[in-house]
Design a protein around this motif. Structure first.
Motif, PDB file in Angstrom:
ATOM      1  N   ILE A 194       0.844  -1.198   0.000  1.00 33.70           N
ATOM      2  CA  ILE A 194       0.000   0.000   0.000  1.00 33.70           C
ATOM      3  C   ILE A 194       0.881   1.250   0.000  1.00 33.70           C
ATOM      4  CG2 ILE A 194      -1.670   1.313   1.391  1.00 33.70           C
ATOM      5  CD1 ILE A 194      -2.974  -1.373   2.139  1.00 33.70           C
ATOM      6  N   GLU A 195       1.935   1.211   0.812  1.00 31.22           N
ATOM      7  CA  GLU A 195       2.836   2.377   0.841  1.00 31.22           C
ATOM      8  C   GLU A 195       3.624   2.504  -0.466  1.00 31.22           C
ATOM      9  OE1 GLU A 195       5.513   2.526   4.231  1.00 31.22           O
ATOM     10  OE2 GLU A 195       3.780   2.847   5.527  1.00 31.22           O
ATOM     11  N   ALA A 196       4.168   1.371  -0.941  1.00 26.26           N
ATOM     12  CA  ALA A 196       5.014   1.402  -2.138  1.00 26.26           C
ATOM     13  C   ALA A 196       4.252   1.915  -3.357  1.00 26.26           C
ATOM     14  CB  ALA A 196       5.556  -0.002  -2.413  1.00 26.26           C
ATOM     15  N   ASN A 197       2.957   1.638  -3.415  1.00 25.79           N
ATOM     16  CA  ASN A 197       2.172   2.050  -4.585  1.00 25.79           C
ATOM     17  C   ASN A 197       1.296   3.274  -4.310  1.00 25.79           C
ATOM     18  OD1 ASN A 197       2.706  -0.202  -6.603  1.00 25.79           O
ATOM     19  ND2 ASN A 197       2.127  -1.377  -4.784  1.00 25.79           N
ATOM     20  N   ASN A 198       1.525   3.908  -3.143  1.00 26.11           N
ATOM     21  CA  ASN A 198       0.766   5.101  -2.772  1.00 26.11           C
ATOM     22  C   ASN A 198      -0.754   4.881  -2.890  1.00 26.11           C
ATOM     23  OD1 ASN A 198       0.423   7.681  -1.878  1.00 26.11           O
ATOM     24  ND2 ASN A 198       0.752   8.661  -3.864  1.00 26.11           N
ATOM     25  N   LEU A 199      -1.214   3.766  -2.323  1.00 25.95           N
ATOM     26  CA  LEU A 199      -2.634   3.409  -2.448  1.00 25.95           C
ATOM     27  C   LEU A 199      -3.494   3.951  -1.311  1.00 25.95           C
ATOM     28  CD1 LEU A 199      -2.182  -0.309  -3.545  1.00 25.95           C
ATOM     29  CD2 LEU A 199      -3.146   1.520  -4.940  1.00 25.95           C
ATOM     30  N   PHE A 200      -2.823   4.464  -0.268  1.00 26.04           N
ATOM     31  CA  PHE A 200      -3.592   4.886   0.908  1.00 26.04           C
ATOM     32  C   PHE A 200      -4.549   6.034   0.551  1.00 26.04           C
ATOM     33  CE2 PHE A 200      -4.244   6.506   5.235  1.00 26.04           C
ATOM     34  CZ  PHE A 200      -4.525   5.307   5.869  1.00 26.04           C
ATOM     35  N   LYS A 201      -4.036   6.924  -0.303  1.00 27.87           N
ATOM     36  CA  LYS A 201      -4.813   8.119  -0.681  1.00 27.87           C
ATOM     37  C   LYS A 201      -6.134   7.733  -1.350  1.00 27.87           C
ATOM     38  CE  LYS A 201      -3.951  12.398  -3.179  1.00 27.87           C
ATOM     39  NZ  LYS A 201      -3.022  12.982  -4.145  1.00 27.87           N
ATOM     40  N   ILE A 202      -6.054   6.822  -2.328  1.00 25.07           N
ATOM     41  CA  ILE A 202      -7.288   6.396  -3.015  1.00 25.07           C
ATOM     42  C   ILE A 202      -8.160   5.574  -2.049  1.00 25.07           C
ATOM     43  CG2 ILE A 202      -6.222   4.319  -4.073  1.00 25.07           C
ATOM     44  CD1 ILE A 202      -8.879   6.332  -5.862  1.00 25.07           C
ATOM     45  N   GLY A 203      -7.499   4.796  -1.160  1.00 28.27           N
ATOM     46  CA  GLY A 203      -8.247   3.953  -0.222  1.00 28.27           C
ATOM     47  C   GLY A 203      -9.156   4.742   0.700  1.00 28.27           C
ATOM     48  N   VAL A 204      -8.645   5.858   1.243  1.00 24.90           N
ATOM     49  CA  VAL A 204      -9.454   6.619   2.215  1.00 24.90           C
ATOM     50  C   VAL A 204     -10.316   7.675   1.525  1.00 24.90           C
ATOM     51  CG1 VAL A 204      -7.885   6.236   4.148  1.00 24.90           C
ATOM     52  CG2 VAL A 204      -7.559   8.235   2.689  1.00 24.90           C
ATOM     53  N   SER A 205     -10.221   7.770   0.188  1.00 17.78           N
ATOM     54  CA  SER A 205     -11.031   8.771  -0.527  1.00 17.78           C
ATOM     55  C   SER A 205     -12.485   8.304  -0.607  1.00 17.78           C
ATOM     56  CB  SER A 205     -10.490   8.964  -1.942  1.00 17.78           C
ATOM     57  OG  SER A 205     -10.784   7.800  -2.706  1.00 17.78           O
ATOM     58  N   ASP A 206     -13.324   9.126  -1.213  1.00 16.83           N
ATOM     59  CA  ASP A 206     -14.743   8.758  -1.354  1.00 16.83           C
ATOM     60  C   ASP A 206     -15.001   7.967  -2.631  1.00 16.83           C
ATOM     61  OD1 ASP A 206     -15.410   9.917   0.999  1.00 16.83           O
ATOM     62  OD2 ASP A 206     -15.919  11.871   0.133  1.00 16.83           O
TER      63      ASP A 206
END
Length: 497
Positions: free
Chosen positions: A1-13
């Motif tokens: 999740i960190e390596a692919n910067n997925l957290f931002k999309i994950g917590v978005s709407d």
């Protein structure tokens, strides 16, 4: 999740589909892929890809965890199998950020940043039959039973089993309920007509066609729901089946005779072809002792093994039934009984029932056993009103609710009181009947988790403050039944322990 910067999309709407797509497009670490290649080399059966997380293990969530579990069929093509496995792993991680999971976080006052999760790869228990794969049985058991029947005690626990994959039980399908202490006494099989209605009608299996696994927000995407009649030719079906003989109207264990086939597990529970009840009983006892609180376990078994090799029991998961508002020790000694509308020492069910403001009761002075059929119609009419208003209520009346004999109580069917969340059987001075344990009615109480109380105030057994209820304004009234509505919700607490 960190390596692919997925957290931002994950917590978005973003929608669940968009989140899943982003996770699927992101590569897994090279080192992990090397490990997965070894897994694919070693495990030759289908694999369940599931989560084990800090929050899942700390909160009691009935039956299934919050996050998805995907099942990957086994395929001889190693690179395809590896690809399916990677997709399933990414999908489980994505499910942490799905709307349902976020709503659960909010409801339990948790923050997604605090979540820590590992992924578990488990071999799926079972056998392949043609293009489908499933275990002989799967089930869930709990070390505490809030609806004990007859000689059962709450601490004996309760188990629910079904033929095929456990999705049947998780989804609340018709399965078989038994006490590990008394496996031969199964309420659903106590009368032939009940067994015909209350035994399993469908089962779930894994589709072994690799094309059936398409990453989806629905983790059951490659599970097939089949009619139980499609299991008749499968080699493990004889372990769980009995036959209903129309001529003699009796149920015979096994498949030998002609007649309707029912999933009763009698060969296992009654004739002990496999010591399921003993295994479950031991696991619950050890689990409860080690975790120091009531526990829930999930299990599966494959009885379809080659001749001479042992049958396989898979212990899949154990989790605490955590002390929450449902299981807290309630300060009964502090209760002032004179403040209670109803109080009973004999109750089934457990926990607090909230947002109930309606109280429906059969007026004792108008009660006449000769008129119970008319009362049933009045209660049905009232239930329809509450159905339309989407409200639940407490129901109080003399004798047995749901009795097939109108002289023993009001002969209602379940659908006629479907909105009642607490049912009280109140004896009268001149009308004393044993409580109605052990009927079809009882099966519904347990399925819908309805509270059930019995009182006989004239014998100092329980309490019903009729004078107080009479003093309140009428919300609705028929010839025999009266409804009262409170401004504030009633405080209802049942302690099944």
């Amino acid at each position: 999740i960190e390596a692919n910067n997925l957290f931002k999309i994950g917590v978005s709407d973003a929608s669940d589909e968009v989140i899943l797509k982003n996770f699927l497009n992101a590569p897994l670490p090279e080192q992990l892929i090397a490990d997965l290649e070894v897994v694919v080399d070693v495990i030759k059966s289908p694999i369940a890809v599931r989560s084990s997380s800090k929050l899942e293990d700390s909160h009691y969530q009935p039956f299934a965890g919050i996050y998805s579990t995907y099942m990957v069929p086994s395929v001889p093509d190693k690179s395809l199998m590896l690809d399916l496995l990677q997709q399933a792993i990414k999908s489980v991680y994505a499910s942490v950020f799905f709307k349902a999971s976020k709503a659960y976080m909010v409801a339990t006052s948790n923050v997604i940043d605090e979540e820590r999760m590992g992924i578990i790869l488990q071999e799926i228990c079972g056998t392949q039959h043609g293009n489908i794969f499933h275990p002989t049985l799967s089930g869930v058991a709990r070390s505490i039973n809030f609806y004990p029947i007859g000689s059962e005690k709450p601490e004996h626990g309760i188990a629910t089993v079904g033929y095929g994959l456990g999705k049947l039980i998780v989804d609340g399908g018709v399965s078989l309920r038994f006490s590990p202490e008394f496996p031969k006494k199964v309420l659903q099989l106590s009368q032939p007509d009940m067994a015909l209605k209350q035994t399993q009608k469908v089962f779930y299996a894994l589709d072994m066609n690799p094309e059936s696994f398409k990453p989806s927000i629905d983790d059951g995407v490659n599970l097939i729901k089949l009619d139980i009649s499609e299991a008749f030719n499968l080699t493990d079906f004889p372990f769980v089946v009995s036959t209903y003989d129309y001529q003699s109207q009796t149920i015979r264990d096994g498949m030998q005779s002609d007649g309707k086939k029912l999933v009763t597990f009698s060969n296992i529970l009654k004739h002990n072809q496999f010591p399921l009840a003993e295994i479950v009983k031991d696991l619950l006892e050890v689990g409860q002792k080690e975790m120091n609180c009531p526990v829930e376990i999930e299990f599966a078994a494959n009885l379809n093994t080659p001749v001479g090799s042992p049958k396989i029991f898979n212990f899949l998961q154990i989790r605490p039934i955590v002390e929450n508002e449902q299981t807290d020790d309630f300060p009964w000694d502090e209760v002032d009984k004179s403040e209670c509308i109803l109080y009973s020492d004999s109750a089934l069910g457990h926990g607090q029932l909230e947002n109930i403001r309606d109280f429906v009761y059969v007026m004792p002075r108008k009660f006449n056993p000769a008129h119970t059929q008319q009362m049933a119609l009045e209660v049905e009419k009232i239930n329809t009103i509450y159905q339309e208003e989407k409200r639940n209520y407490v129901l109080v009346g003399p004798g047995r609710w749901g009795s097939s004999d109108p002289w023993l109580g009001i002969p209602i069917k379940w659908s006629q009181i479907s909105e009642a969340r607490v049912i009280v059987e109140s004896g009268l001075e001149n009308f004393r009947i044993d409580p109605s344990q052990g009927t079809h009615f009882f099966q519904n109480l347990t399925s819908f988790r309805v509270g059930y109380l019995t009182i006989n105030p004239f014998m100092d057994d329980g309490l019903f403050d009729l004078e107080y209820v009479r003093s309140l304004p009428t919300y609705y009234e028929t010839e025999h039944v009266r409804c009262v509505r409170f401004k504030e919700p009633l405080f209802i607490h049942i302690d099944g322990k």
